[in-house]
Design a protein around this motif. Structure first.
Motif, PDB file in Angstrom:
ATOM      1  N   GLU A  52      35.374  26.993 -12.628  1.00  0.00           N
ATOM      2  CA  GLU A  52      35.852  25.558 -12.864  1.00  0.00           C
ATOM      3  C   GLU A  52      35.976  25.445 -11.585  1.00  0.00           C
ATOM      4  O   GLU A  52      36.124  23.636 -12.152  1.00  0.00           O
ATOM      5  N   GLU A  53      34.815  25.532 -10.731  1.00  0.00           N
ATOM      6  CA  GLU A  53      35.371  24.637  -9.429  1.00  0.00           C
ATOM      7  C   GLU A  53      33.812  24.222  -9.106  1.00  0.00           C
ATOM      8  O   GLU A  53      32.522  25.531  -9.660  1.00  0.00           O
ATOM      9  N   ASN A  54      33.464  23.557  -8.249  1.00  0.00           N
ATOM     10  CA  ASN A  54      32.239  23.178  -7.420  1.00  0.00           C
ATOM     11  C   ASN A  54      31.761  24.933  -6.789  1.00  0.00           C
ATOM     12  O   ASN A  54      32.414  25.210  -6.225  1.00  0.00           O
ATOM     13  N   ASN A  55      30.581  24.343  -6.567  1.00  0.00           N
ATOM     14  CA  ASN A  55      30.215  25.691  -5.845  1.00  0.00           C
ATOM     15  C   ASN A  55      29.557  25.659  -4.595  1.00  0.00           C
ATOM     16  O   ASN A  55      28.254  25.347  -4.038  1.00  0.00           O
ATOM     17  N   VAL A  56      30.339  25.321  -3.761  1.00  0.00           N
ATOM     18  CA  VAL A  56      30.513  25.092  -2.061  1.00  0.00           C
ATOM     19  C   VAL A  56      30.962  24.729  -1.275  1.00  0.00           C
ATOM     20  O   VAL A  56      32.301  24.825  -1.079  1.00  0.00           O
ATOM     21  N   PRO A  57      30.639  26.695  -0.728  1.00  0.00           N
ATOM     22  CA  PRO A  57      31.397  26.690   0.507  1.00  0.00           C
ATOM     23  C   PRO A  57      31.698  25.516   1.356  1.00  0.00           C
ATOM     24  O   PRO A  57      30.890  24.599   2.074  1.00  0.00           O
ATOM     25  N   GLY A  58      33.204  26.229   1.983  1.00  0.00           N
ATOM     26  CA  GLY A  58      33.625  24.881   2.487  1.00  0.00           C
ATOM     27  C   GLY A  58      35.045  23.749   1.515  1.00  0.00           C
ATOM     28  O   GLY A  58      36.180  23.614   2.017  1.00  0.00           O
ATOM     29  N   PHE A  59      34.692  23.827   0.159  1.00  0.00           N
ATOM     30  CA  PHE A  59      35.769  23.360  -0.403  1.00  0.00           C
ATOM     31  C   PHE A  59      36.375  23.649  -1.436  1.00  0.00           C
ATOM     32  O   PHE A  59      37.162  23.599  -1.418  1.00  0.00           O
ATOM     33  N   MET A  60      35.943  25.028  -1.169  1.00  0.00           N
ATOM     34  CA  MET A  60      36.638  26.307  -1.919  1.00  0.00           C
ATOM     35  C   MET A  60      37.574  27.014  -1.137  1.00  0.00           C
ATOM     36  O   MET A  60      37.285  27.473  -0.562  1.00  0.00           O
ATOM     37  N   SER A  61      38.655  27.575  -1.805  1.00  0.00           N
ATOM     38  CA  SER A  61      39.468  28.762  -1.357  1.00  0.00           C
ATOM     39  C   SER A  61      39.054  29.715  -2.352  1.00  0.00           C
ATOM     40  O   SER A  61      38.812  29.858  -3.336  1.00  0.00           O
ATOM     41  N   ALA A  62      38.175  31.243  -1.433  1.00  0.00           N
ATOM     42  CA  ALA A  62      37.920  32.262  -2.517  1.00  0.00           C
ATOM     43  C   ALA A  62      38.805  32.984  -2.917  1.00  0.00           C
ATOM     44  O   ALA A  62      39.986  33.246  -2.186  1.00  0.00           O
ATOM     45  N   VAL A  63      38.504  33.150  -4.664  1.00  0.00           N
ATOM     46  CA  VAL A  63      40.352  34.189  -5.018  1.00  0.00           C
ATOM     47  C   VAL A  63      39.281  35.140  -6.182  1.00  0.00           C
ATOM     48  O   VAL A  63      37.418  34.998  -5.859  1.00  0.00           O
ATOM     49  N   SER A  64      40.125  35.926  -7.088  1.00  0.00           N
ATOM     50  CA  SER A  64      39.392  36.658  -8.027  1.00  0.00           C
ATOM     51  C   SER A  64      38.130  37.387  -6.985  1.00  0.00           C
ATOM     52  O   SER A  64      37.514  38.341  -7.132  1.00  0.00           O
ATOM     53  N   ALA A  65      38.660  37.865  -6.040  1.00  0.00           N
ATOM     54  CA  ALA A  65      37.878  38.224  -4.879  1.00  0.00           C
ATOM     55  C   ALA A  65      36.068  38.101  -4.534  1.00  0.00           C
ATOM     56  O   ALA A  65      35.475  39.082  -4.230  1.00  0.00           O
ATOM     57  N   ALA A  66      35.994  37.037  -5.323  1.00  0.00           N
ATOM     58  CA  ALA A  66      34.809  36.213  -5.037  1.00  0.00           C
ATOM     59  C   ALA A  66      34.632  36.099  -3.271  1.00  0.00           C
ATOM     60  O   ALA A  66      35.361  35.459  -3.061  1.00  0.00           O
ATOM     61  N   ASP A  67      32.995  36.094  -2.977  1.00  0.00           N
ATOM     62  CA  ASP A  67      33.050  35.059  -1.627  1.00  0.00           C
ATOM     63  C   ASP A  67      32.004  34.433  -1.715  1.00  0.00           C
ATOM     64  O   ASP A  67      31.825  33.831  -3.010  1.00  0.00           O
ATOM     65  N   ASN A  68      31.675  33.291  -0.674  1.00  0.00           N
ATOM     66  CA  ASN A  68      30.465  32.593  -0.679  1.00  0.00           C
ATOM     67  C   ASN A  68      29.251  32.918  -1.351  1.00  0.00           C
ATOM     68  O   ASN A  68      28.180  32.328  -2.362  1.00  0.00           O
ATOM     69  N   GLU A  69      29.304  34.234  -0.937  1.00  0.00           N
ATOM     70  CA  GLU A  69      28.073  34.591  -1.916  1.00  0.00           C
ATOM     71  C   GLU A  69      27.718  35.060  -3.386  1.00  0.00           C
ATOM     72  O   GLU A  69      27.293  34.713  -4.399  1.00  0.00           O
ATOM     73  N   GLU A  70      28.965  35.005  -3.916  1.00  0.00           N
ATOM     74  CA  GLU A  70      28.783  35.042  -5.293  1.00  0.00           C
ATOM     75  C   GLU A  70      29.230  33.470  -5.826  1.00  0.00           C
ATOM     76  O   GLU A  70      29.645  33.550  -7.365  1.00  0.00           O
ATOM     77  N   MET A  71      29.224  32.596  -5.612  1.00  0.00           N
ATOM     78  CA  MET A  71      29.644  30.894  -5.586  1.00  0.00           C
ATOM     79  C   MET A  71      28.523  30.621  -6.484  1.00  0.00           C
ATOM     80  O   MET A  71      27.317  30.197  -5.874  1.00  0.00           O
ATOM     81  N   GLY A  72      27.727  30.941  -8.100  1.00  0.00           N
ATOM     82  CA  GLY A  72      26.649  30.715  -8.800  1.00  0.00           C
ATOM     83  C   GLY A  72      27.232  31.111 -10.169  1.00  0.00           C
ATOM     84  O   GLY A  72      28.196  31.770 -10.321  1.00  0.00           O
ATOM     85  N   LEU A  73      25.914  30.359 -11.063  1.00  0.00           N
ATOM     86  CA  LEU A  73      26.186  30.812 -12.194  1.00  0.00           C
ATOM     87  C   LEU A  73      26.359  32.244 -12.949  1.00  0.00           C
ATOM     88  O   LEU A  73      24.891  33.215 -12.073  1.00  0.00           O
ATOM     89  N   PRO A  74      27.624  32.744 -12.942  1.00  0.00           N
ATOM     90  CA  PRO A  74      26.985  34.300 -13.154  1.00  0.00           C
ATOM     91  C   PRO A  74      26.165  34.554 -14.064  1.00  0.00           C
ATOM     92  O   PRO A  74      25.390  34.182 -15.440  1.00  0.00           O
ATOM     93  N   LEU A  75      25.395  35.718 -13.670  1.00  0.00           N
ATOM     94  CA  LEU A  75      24.355  36.280 -14.125  1.00  0.00           C
ATOM     95  C   LEU A  75      24.533  36.444 -15.743  1.00  0.00           C
ATOM     96  O   LEU A  75      23.567  37.113 -16.468  1.00  0.00           O
ATOM     97  N   GLU A  76      25.664  37.376 -16.286  1.00  0.00           N
ATOM     98  CA  GLU A  76      25.839  37.379 -17.131  1.00  0.00           C
ATOM     99  C   GLU A  76      25.464  36.892 -18.560  1.00  0.00           C
ATOM    100  O   GLU A  76      25.465  37.010 -19.318  1.00  0.00           O
ATOM    101  N   GLU A  77      25.503  35.392 -17.642  1.00  0.00           N
ATOM    102  CA  GLU A  77      25.866  33.579 -18.921  1.00  0.00           C
ATOM    103  C   GLU A  77      24.451  33.413 -18.530  1.00  0.00           C
ATOM    104  O   GLU A  77      22.982  34.075 -18.049  1.00  0.00           O
ATOM    105  N   LYS A  78      23.541  33.905 -20.432  1.00  0.00           N
ATOM    106  CA  LYS A  78      22.843  33.225 -20.759  1.00  0.00           C
ATOM    107  C   LYS A  78      22.165  31.790 -20.811  1.00  0.00           C
ATOM    108  O   LYS A  78      22.914  31.387 -20.706  1.00  0.00           O
TER     109      LYS A  78
END
Length: 471
Positions: free
Chosen positions: A94-120
């Motif tokens: 839902e949001e941009n993948n720019v650390p610093g602009f974000m508040s982490a939720v769903s137990a995700a951190d900055n390393e997880e900020m990318g297009l999910p690998l399960e998406e083709k």
């Protein structure tokens, strides 16, 4: 109206062309993708200031879309939707993948900020039907190695992983991998010259090397995103302008020049006839950052007014589509993957839970009606539904607004109080859609959400901005 009638008169010719060419080879595909450009800042969009001869020529040779939308008014989520053909909110992007602009939720951190690998991705889909795939420029779908373009279906990559960088070579190599210029995987080295020109040349070279096989070129310029870097030569072409407006004009000139290099290469190799070329932009122009103009639309990047989500969009495919026409119905950049995949011989039904549609039959007259009766957007408490020609905008800090776009594309006349039943209906549609979405992986930092809402108020009316250019 003349444009639409002209287009309608040519649809039967397009159908005959499509039938005669049904057995031919797969079309090549080139996607020319700008960054943060203004809706009005191209000659084919009516600008008398910007110098864009190559894109203007392309518009005359193809179809110009009057109501083309992105699925999100900022860079990263918009690109995630394009790459998957699915609304990115469906998988929590839902949001941009720019650390610093974000508040982490769903137990995700900055390393997880990318297009999910399960998406083709588009690269994976097109490779599966025999395409050679190349990605050039801004990626912005995760900086970690596992999110790299070469891990996501692209055979070749030249660009940078992050969301913005200098257009000129860095004297000192950036510390963060996202800002480094990279060839394929891990080969970091700065370019020579001006990056926009370099990206165009790299894409043209890819076409030259793979001209004997069907190819997909995804050319994601960072122009005209900040920093406002332009060459002295390009700035000199706009002596009548000042400041950021002069800078964005010069950067747009370079963008057009680089697109021209790619278009000329297709002509040189005799590939233009059966190559689908699309030009578009990732979101509305951020007028407050790069002096882009979204006239006559209200709003800017990050807002859900038309100026934040409606973008320039041109498609050229001489083998099938009539030249010099306009298409009036709403379309989405989510439609790109289904359109490309179907043109290459794939079945849209194979695209997992696609929200986009194949546009070709609508453009050739083989299918009538609207590609999309309803479109949705969402960013935390702010959300939008466009159903037919009615548009509801929901805010977190004020009552919802309702607009009838055929009579008010500048969104100056809020009709919510006059049509409470329509507000209730659209509010329920929006709520029902939201119930189908994944929980957001990240949330925008509070101060940035406030800045975006302020943008909605500040840029309600762009009619006085750069008015001297339209006189």
């Amino acid at each position: 109206m003349k444009f639409i009638l002209k287009a309608a008169a040519l649809w039967p010719l397009a159908i005959l062309l499509s039938l005669s060419l049904s057995a031919q080879e797969k079309p090549n595909i080139v996607f020319l993708f700008a960054d943060d450009a203004g809706y009005a800042d191209f000659g084919f969009q009516g600008s008398k200031t910007m110098i864009t001869p190559n894109l203007d020529r392309m518009a005359k040779q193809g179809v110009r879309f009057q109501q083309a939308y992105v699925s999100h008014p900022t860079c990263g989520p918009s690109r995630a939707g394009i790459l998957t053909g699915r609304h990115q909110n469906r998988f929590g992007f839902e949001e941009n993948n720019v650390p610093g602009f974000m508040s982490a939720v769903s137990a995700a951190d900055n390393e997880e900020m990318g297009l999910p690998l399960e998406e083709k991705t588009m690269g994976e889909y097109m490779k599966s039907i025999g395409y050679r795939t190349g990605y050039f420029g801004k990626w912005h779908q995760g900086g970690a190695d596992r999110f790299h373009p070469l891990q996501r279906g692209f055979d070749e990559f030249f660009g940078f992983r992050g969301g913005a960088r200098s257009y000129f070579p860095y004297e000192k190599t950036p510390a963060e991998v996202q800002n480094k210029l990279e060839r394929n995987f891990g080969n970091f080295a700065e370019h020579e010259g001006y990056l926009t020109d370099v990206l165009g040349a790299e894409a043209a070279d890819f076409i030259d090397r793979h001209q004997k096989e069907p190819f997909l070129v995804f050319l994601a310029f960072n122009a005209v995103h900040t920093p406002m870097d332009a060459t002295p030569e390009d700035l000199a072409k706009f002596p009548q302008l000042k400041g950021a407006r002069q800078q964005v004009a010069a950067m747009t000139l370079a963008l057009d020049r680089a697109c021209g290099v790619v278009l000329d290469k297709l002509e040189e190799l005799g590939l233009a006839e059966n190559t689908i070329v699309v030009f578009s932009n990732d979101n509305g122009g951020p007028t407050d950052r790069n002096a882009s103009s979204n006239y006559p639309l209200s709003g800017t990047k990050s807002t859900y007014l038309e100026g934040g989500i409606r973008v320039p969009f041109v498609m050229r495919w001489p083998a099938r589509l009539p030249a010099g026409t306009t298409y009036p119905q709403p379309v989405s950049t989510l439609d790109l993957l289904p359109t490309f995949y179907a043109a290459g011989g794939g079945s849209v039904e194979d695209i997992k839970d696609a929200d986009g549609v194949d546009l070709t039959p609508f453009l050739t007259g083989e299918q009538f009606g609207r590609p999309h009766k309803t479109l949705y957007w969402k960013r935390e408490s702010r959300a939008v539904v466009r159903d037919g020609d009615w548009k509801l905008i929901r805010y977190g800090d004020r009552p919802a607004e309702l607009y009838y776009l055929p009579e008010d594309e500048s969104e100056n006349k809020d009709l919510a109080s006059a049509h409470p039943e329509k507000v209730r209906k659209l509010y329920k549609m929006l709520f029902d859609w939201e119930m189908t979405l994944e929980r957001p992986r990240w949330l925008l930092g509070r101060k940035y959400e406030g800045m975006d809402v302020k943008r909605s108020d500040t840029y309600r009316d762009q009619s006085k901005l750069f008015a001297e250019e339209r006189n």
